[in-house]
Design a protein around this motif. Structure first.
Motif, mmCIF file in Angstrom:
data_model
loop_
_atom_site.group_PDB
_atom_site.id
_atom_site.type_symbol
_atom_site.label_atom_id
_atom_site.label_comp_id
_atom_site.label_asym_id
_atom_site.label_seq_id
_atom_site.Cartn_x
_atom_site.Cartn_y
_atom_site.Cartn_z
ATOM 1 N N GLU A 177 0.810 -1.213 0.000
ATOM 2 C CA GLU A 177 0.000 0.000 0.000
ATOM 3 C C GLU A 177 0.849 1.271 0.000
ATOM 4 O O GLU A 177 0.437 2.299 -0.520
ATOM 5 C CB GLU A 177 -0.969 0.013 1.194
ATOM 6 N N ARG B 31 1.458 3.356 -3.222
ATOM 7 C CA ARG B 31 0.472 4.180 -3.911
ATOM 8 C C ARG B 31 0.917 5.625 -4.073
ATOM 9 O O ARG B 31 0.847 6.189 -5.167
ATOM 10 C CB ARG B 31 -0.861 4.117 -3.166
ATOM 11 N N LEU C 15 -4.537 0.268 -5.651
ATOM 12 C CA LEU C 15 -3.263 -0.101 -6.262
ATOM 13 C C LEU C 15 -3.503 -0.582 -7.697
ATOM 14 O O LEU C 15 -2.786 -0.200 -8.628
ATOM 15 C CB LEU C 15 -2.579 -1.186 -5.414
#
Ligand code: ADP
Ligand code: MG
Length: 508
Positions: free
Chosen positions: A317, A320, A382
């Protein structure tokens, strides 16, 4: 007596000047280093003492020596201050003239025998030096080639402390480094040539588009389909770094201490393939003295995440933000710093935990729930940043054997280089920029559609529920497909092809 030697500290990718002040005064024979030194800098006193003695000079044992590294609010790390501290002690004790050090900057770790050892971050230090009127840069001989990558700076390769003292005393001058920066070397042979990849034309086409415009790509297919093989062939079709890009990348590797010793300039686009067990700091950068992570080591090149669902979801994550910003910001008590991270993401995954979902020959043993959980490890946001999705089927051996060898990497690379040249023309003045770097304003200017195109895009938006980001990403890919065809306009078939790579393969 007080002596002053200029040196440098590295913070992020930048060098900051450090004054090494040495005072030799009356008092108890001690050597103290002040000014926020870390353990490695404190250990410097032992190395410097021994190196001075073993180089045939006098260590002022009867005096109280204080070394101040200024400004005090910048943390000093590592062994690079050995050389300036030793020079300061020799100047403060009258063994070299203080004037001999004026206008120079020194960096280097000392061995106990007085020889100099490689230190990291030479390139940023040299860059600072040449912008601040430094007339002589003294660095370990092993690091001279790196320092000399930049023009207009006299770099002295220092083999030993004794040699530098002889130079400063005018007894035996050291010649400035004059090795020419390596010429246009032939690109290294990539590990895998596209010609060795049989079939898989659809995936190869997507890889070509990705390389041409710097787009993110995800391959999904069963084990043995050739996903890893194809990703590893990427470096062979990427265009060379421009000199400007090469220096940018080299600076990152200099700070990360990953430069090859023999020819320090990095000329080939990076290809980084971190293992799925990588930590947050390893991927995005970090540490007490922040070092660039894999996303910065992949700057201007490829970050390959093989078996993407195996990566820790939290670690994924954090990609991103840098994927949007093309850089990563790391906050520390001493202030935040930024590392560039403009990479192309190439990812690969199986369609399900057992790997055979959708395979024509082997039955998948996973439950629907297991497949869903597996795919959900890659979050929607994503996925939204992936421009090209490709399914890679497994080709049975008999079929593989019969297929002809494909196009060579060198041929594909020529097309990509031509498409990149078109992008360079388009973004003149903003170089180095590729289609995937376009912001909303550039997309509006350079990705115009005609009436037909608009209608197709409207229909696709409704049907595929494209986000605004997804919409822009499709247009950028269409722009690259048009560039590969040397077309000034985005035509309907360019757009149609771009849309097909956005199929919602995650819907079961
Ligand atoms: N299309 C192909 N052309 C040539 N060899 C292939 C192809 N696909 C698979 N192979 C062979 O199979 C091996 C396994 O492929 P790999 O890339 O590891 O598959 P995956 O990553 O999809 O599991 C490769 O090293 C290669 O020898
Ligand atoms: Mg694989």
């Amino acid at each position: 007596m007080l002596a002053k030697v200029l040196s440098a500290a590295i913070w992020g990718l930048e060098a900051q000047p450090i004054d090494v002040e040495v005072d030799a005064g009356k008092g108890m024979a001690t050597l103290t280093i002040v000014g926020l030194p870390d353990a490695a800098v404190r250990e410097s006193s032992e190395r410097v003492r021994t190196a001075i003695r073993n180089s045939g000079f006098r260590f002022p044992y009867t005096q109280r020596i204080t070394v101040n590294l200024a400004p005090a609010d910048i943390r000093k790390e590592g062994p690079a201050y050995d050389l300036p501290i030793a020079l300061g002690i020799l100047a403060a004790s009258g063994q070299i003239a203080a004037e001999a050090l004026e206008g120079s900057l020194a960096l280097g770790e000392l061995s106990l025998d007085g020889s100099l050892r490689h230190v990291r971050g030479i390139l940023p230090a040299a860059d600072w030096a040449r912008h601040h009127g430094i007339r002589a840069l003294y660095v370990p001989a092993a690091d001279a080639a790196e320092a000399a990558l930049l023009p207009e700076l006299a770099v002295y390769p220092v083999p030993t402390l004794a040699a530098l003292v002889a130079h400063l005393r005018g007894e035996e001058p050291i010649a400035p480094y004059s090795g020419t920066p390596a010429g246009e070397a032939a690109p290294p042979r990539p590990a895998v040539d596209f010609a060795d990849i049989r079939g898989q034309e659809h995936a190869k086409r997507a890889l070509e588009i990705a390389a041409a415009g710097g787009h993110n790509l995800l391959m999904m297919g069963p084990p043995g389909a050739g996903k890893t093989l194809m990703a590893r062939a990427m470096p062979g079709i990427l265009p060379r770094l421009t000199l400007e890009e090469a220096l940018e990348v080299t600076r990152i590797y200099s700070v990360a201490d990953l430069l090859p010793a023999d020819s320090p300039l990095i000329r080939v686009r990076p290809f980084r393939a971190p293992h799925h067990t990588i930590s947050h700091a390893g991927l995005v950068g970090g540490g007490r003295w922040p070092r660039p992570g894999e996303i910065s080591l992949a700057h201007r090149g490829v970050l390959f995440l093989d078996e993407m669902p195996e990566f820790n979801r939290r670690v994924l994550e954090v990609l991103r933000q840098p994927m949007e910003d093309k850089q990563v910001t790391i906050s520390r008590a001493q202030g935040s710093l930024t590392f560039p991270a403009n990479f192309m993401l190439v990812a690969a995954m199986n369609p399900c935990p057992c790997g055979y979902y959708g395979d024509p020959e082997r039955a998948c043993t996973c439950s629907l729930g297991a497949i869903q959980r597996y795919r959900q490890r890659i979050s929607g946001p994503l996925l939204d940043r992936i421009d090209l999705y490709v399914e890679v089927p497994r080709l049975p051996y008999e079929k593989l054997r019969k297929l002809e060898a494909g196009e060579r990497s060198a041929t594909i690379r020529e097309r990509i280089t031509a498409a990149r040249a078109r992008q360079q023309d388009r973004f003149r003045g903003q170089a180095p920029m590729v289609n995937s770097d376009m912001g909303p304003a550039e997309v509006r200017t350079y990705c115009r559609l005609d009436g037909e195109g608009e209608r197709l895009m409207q229909a696709a938006m409704r049907q595929m529920q494209l986000s605004a980001r997804g919409y822009h990403r499709v247009l950028k890919v269409a722009r690259t497909i048009a560039d590969l065809e040397a077309s000034a306009e985005i035509r309907l078939h360019h757009l149609a092809e771009a849309l097909q790579y956005r199929q919602q393969i995650f819907v079961l």
